[in-house]
Design an enzyme around this catalytic site. Sequence first.
Site, PDB file in Angstrom:
ATOM      1  CG  ASP A  15      -1.687  -1.278   1.394  1.00 52.31           C
ATOM      2  OD1 ASP A  15      -2.165  -1.818   0.383  1.00 52.31           O
ATOM      3  OD2 ASP A  15      -1.796  -1.765   2.537  1.00 52.31           O
ATOM      4  CD  GLU A 179      -8.874  -2.110  -1.182  1.00 51.00           C
ATOM      5  OE1 GLU A 179      -9.050  -2.345   0.026  1.00 51.00           O
ATOM      6  OE2 GLU A 179      -8.551  -2.987  -2.008  1.00 51.00           O
TER       7      GLU A 179
END
Length: 512
Positions: A15, A179
């Site tokens: 991420d 997301e």
Amino acid sequence: MSKYQNPVLYADYSDPDVIRVGDDYYMVASSFTYLPGVPLLHSKDLVHWEIINHCVRSLPFGKYEQPSHGSGTWAPSIRFHEGTFYVFVPLPDEGIFVATSDDPYGEFKLHCLHEVKGWIDPCPFWDMDGKAYMVFAYANSRCGIKHRLDLVEIDPLCREILGEPVTIFDGEQIAPTTEGPKMYYDQGYYYIFMPSGGVAAGWQSVLRAKSVKGPYEYRIVMHQGNTAVNGPHQGGWVIAPDGRHWFIHFQDVTELGRIVHLQPMCFHNGWPFIGTDQNGDGIGEPVKEWKVPAEGQPQYKIAQSDDFKSGRLGLQWQWQANPRESFYSLVGHKGIRLFCLANLFRENLLWYAPNAMTQIPQHKTFTAVTKVRLNWEQEGDMASIGMIGHSYAYFGLQRTGEGNCLMLYTGKVTNKELLGEAQEIPESSCPYEGDTVYLRLELFSDKTYRFSWSADGIRYTFTGSPQPLCRATWTGAKLCLWSANKNNVRSEGYGEYEFIHVEDRSGGKAGV
């Protein structure tokens, strides 16, 4: 002009988000239950990286005194605003936290922005009128939502939220998993970069609007296409000093987690375009290689080997829970002493061990060798090397009722979340005369690893069978050193690890 190869980091910096401050690039990544958390990396060219800090030293909740797999620090974002570095860190069970510092090499202070369950992937944005906002997503596992992005006003110092969130994107039909949003303003548009479609098979999407609250248009800007790079998404956009645009993102390679790629980016008709269009469908695809963003810059590397002589723990190391000084010693002796601790909470298995000292593998194949002396005090004292995952193994020198033995344990995780459940068995053992041994772990290209030992560091003997490499909960497998009392009794024993040497066996490298 020189070219770089993707991935630029064959390592689980999951991420990623990236910014540029002057001529320096900074990147953060999630780290879940591994602490200190949210590693901060630095680069001069977006290709070669070094670890310079962690943004979260420990977490202020009792549950993180033991491993909480799949919880902890999820996808962070980093921004630099009016002289301060802001790192937004979501804890899916506790809320949105913010780590701040005016020095990326200094201490980050952590505070809670908003106590809430299920909010994740926050990103701050300061608008031109002085107002500040946070865009965020939701954790399906915590609140049953996985397709929505909301925006909420926050105070400009990021101490509290102001008002209630408003939904700016609902992707239930076109982007059923939505997301990791990152918000920017450029060329008269507010842009939100977001991964869609899930980790393994998803794509990179972008929203754009003329107003911060929308309405937003949606477009897919990068996908796998004809390439071998599955699920190319979730990262950050950055503009180099020469004005060129770049996008950092991850690719999930399962056993070793989410590795880091760098893509060229440009704009077409007001929309970002990432990578190259290789199959003619008008959507970008990841590149295997490209021209380096900058020539002649330092070719940083992330440390793996360690002789433990610096007097402080290397930044490549993380514990499986909140760090404690009682785990180790670096002063007054060779190497590092890892104490043969009992588990204060439950059975003393590796999956449950807060004092397992881990690092992220930096290569798809490698050899790791450590020289360790076992100074036992109680039966069951053990010093070992291993790999942590849902199937795991570790090998070391253990004191038994018959004397010192070389012991290989294998484990299987049956409940992978939070405290979880695991089972372990001793796969092999053999008597060993001395108290000092070289332990070797070799990871092979077929995604197996095997242990061996040596009394002199020259001639090695394999032990046990090859072990399957396996990911952990939301992370790749972790290389670890671990001392413990396997009988789970209080002990003053320790393993003294003189060094660990980690060597890339792949024959290739990322970067130039």
